[in-house]
Design a protein around this motif. Structure first.
Motif, PDB file in Angstrom:
ATOM      1  N   UNK A 147      -9.319  -5.687   4.651  1.00 51.44           N
ATOM      2  CA  UNK A 147      -9.561  -6.193   3.297  1.00 51.44           C
ATOM      3  C   UNK A 147      -8.269  -6.436   2.523  1.00 51.44           C
ATOM      4  N   UNK A 148      -7.126  -6.296   3.177  1.00 54.56           N
ATOM      5  CA  UNK A 148      -5.865  -6.395   2.439  1.00 54.56           C
ATOM      6  C   UNK A 148      -5.650  -7.776   1.837  1.00 54.56           C
TER       7      UNK A 148
ATOM      8  N   UNK B  35      -1.922  -1.723  -3.583  1.00 55.69           N
ATOM      9  CA  UNK B  35      -3.180  -2.364  -3.185  1.00 55.69           C
ATOM     10  C   UNK B  35      -4.265  -1.362  -2.801  1.00 55.69           C
ATOM     11  N   UNK B  36      -3.910  -0.097  -2.638  1.00 60.16           N
ATOM     12  CA  UNK B  36      -4.858   0.973  -2.299  1.00 60.16           C
ATOM     13  C   UNK B  36      -5.436   0.845  -0.890  1.00 60.16           C
ATOM     14  N   UNK B  37      -4.916  -0.059  -0.085  1.00 57.71           N
ATOM     15  CA  UNK B  37      -5.437  -0.244   1.270  1.00 57.71           C
ATOM     16  C   UNK B  37      -5.059   0.955   2.130  1.00 57.71           C
TER      17      UNK B  37
ATOM     18  N   UNK C 137       0.859  -1.176   0.000  1.00 59.34           N
ATOM     19  CA  UNK C 137       0.000   0.000   0.000  1.00 59.34           C
ATOM     20  C   UNK C 137       0.898   1.229   0.000  1.00 59.34           C
ATOM     21  N   UNK C 138       0.916   1.937  -1.093  1.00 56.14           N
ATOM     22  CA  UNK C 138       1.809   3.088  -1.245  1.00 56.14           C
ATOM     23  C   UNK C 138       1.471   4.180  -0.238  1.00 56.14           C
TER      24      UNK C 138
ATOM     25  N   UNK D 154      -8.399  -1.393   7.926  1.00 56.98           N
ATOM     26  CA  UNK D 154      -9.709  -1.666   8.512  1.00 56.98           C
ATOM     27  C   UNK D 154     -10.734  -0.835   7.760  1.00 56.98           C
ATOM     28  N   UNK D 155     -11.731  -1.490   7.210  1.00 53.18           N
ATOM     29  CA  UNK D 155     -12.658  -0.816   6.300  1.00 53.18           C
ATOM     30  C   UNK D 155     -13.905  -0.258   6.980  1.00 53.18           C
TER      31      UNK D 155
END
Length: 251
Positions: free
Chosen positions: A194-195, A173-175, A146-147, A180-181
């Motif tokens: 959701x990773x 991954x954009x996480x 995740x950048x 935690x979503x």
């Protein structure tokens, strides 16, 4: 949190992340797939590494029906998965300088091979050192991370760098930081990571791209079949024999 059950909201969040990586990471996925196909074509070997829960996506592409038989797990004792006791030891080992160097020195990985490194934060010493060391040894490195962590957290490696800074291809991954979503007033902390869903999807997308690229070149992709379908074991035995010098999980 918006209307809907927690389960529905999690599915919505995961689906949105998958939509984003499909649309925004398509070029990087294609590049990673071609890199793996180039490695196979040139006689190289494929490795995947992940620490803690990031290892789940790495393990998902090793010895997997429908997957590339040449993908090997680069395992670090005490770090792959959460089976070590205490589980917190794995997190501590990720911050140990020198561990990745020792692993690479004793592994079969060599110049001309490719290594996929999965680390959600990409900030700990282990994935950073693993990527740097692999490239120094002549391996190509694909990073799945995740950048966002690189702009919202501090590196834990002495260089001050992140995994993304030492890769030939980076898949974001954009996480969000924290993984935690969902959040509820009645729950004291964010929840529902959701990773694993997204990272596993990214990995399988890259594997699919590599297989199709090999086929486009007239090379039979070294794919495994399920042992639970008729002829599967015979198929896999043929693949294992043909590529035995590049498969390390059966020795």
């Amino acid at each position: 949190m918006s209307d809907g059950t927690p389960a529905e909201l999690f599915f919505d969040a995961a689906a949105e992340l998958l939509r984003r990586v499909r649309e925004e990471e398509g070029g990087a996925i294609a590049e990673a797939g071609v890199l793996l196909a180039d490695t196979v074509t040139d006689g190289g070997r494929l490795f995947a590494f992940g620490a803690g829960h990031s290892s789940l996506a790495a393990q998902d592409v090793v010895y997997r029906a429908g997957g590339l038989a040449l993908m090997n797990l680069l395992a670090v004792p005490g770090v792959v998965g959460v089976d070590v006791i205490p589980a917190t030891l794995g997190s501590a080992l990720e911050r140990v300088d020198g561990l990745a160097t020792a692993v690479l020195d004793s592994s079969p990985a060599r110049a001309g091979d490719a290594l996929v490194i999965i680390s959600l934060s990409g900030r700990n010493a282990l994935p950073v050192e693993m990527a740097r060391g692999a490239r120094e040894r002549g391996l190509k490195v694909i990073g799945v991370t995740s950048v966002a962590y690189a702009t919202e957290t501090a590196s834990r490696h002495s260089s001050g760098t992140f995994l993304k800074d030492h890769c030939d291809v980076v898949l974001d991954s954009k996480i969000a930081v924290g993984d935690a979503e969902l959040s509820l007033d009645s729950v004291p902390a964010p929840f529902a990571p959701a990773s694993t869903v997204v990272t596993s999807a990214l990995m399988q997308a890259v594997m699919a791209t590599a297989a199709a690229e090999l086929a486009a070149r007239g090379i039979e992709p070294p794919l495994l079949r399920s042992g639970n379908v008729d002829g599967g074991h015979d198929w896999n035995a043929r693949i294992m024999e043909k590529y035995g010098d590049r498969i390390f999980y059966r020795h």
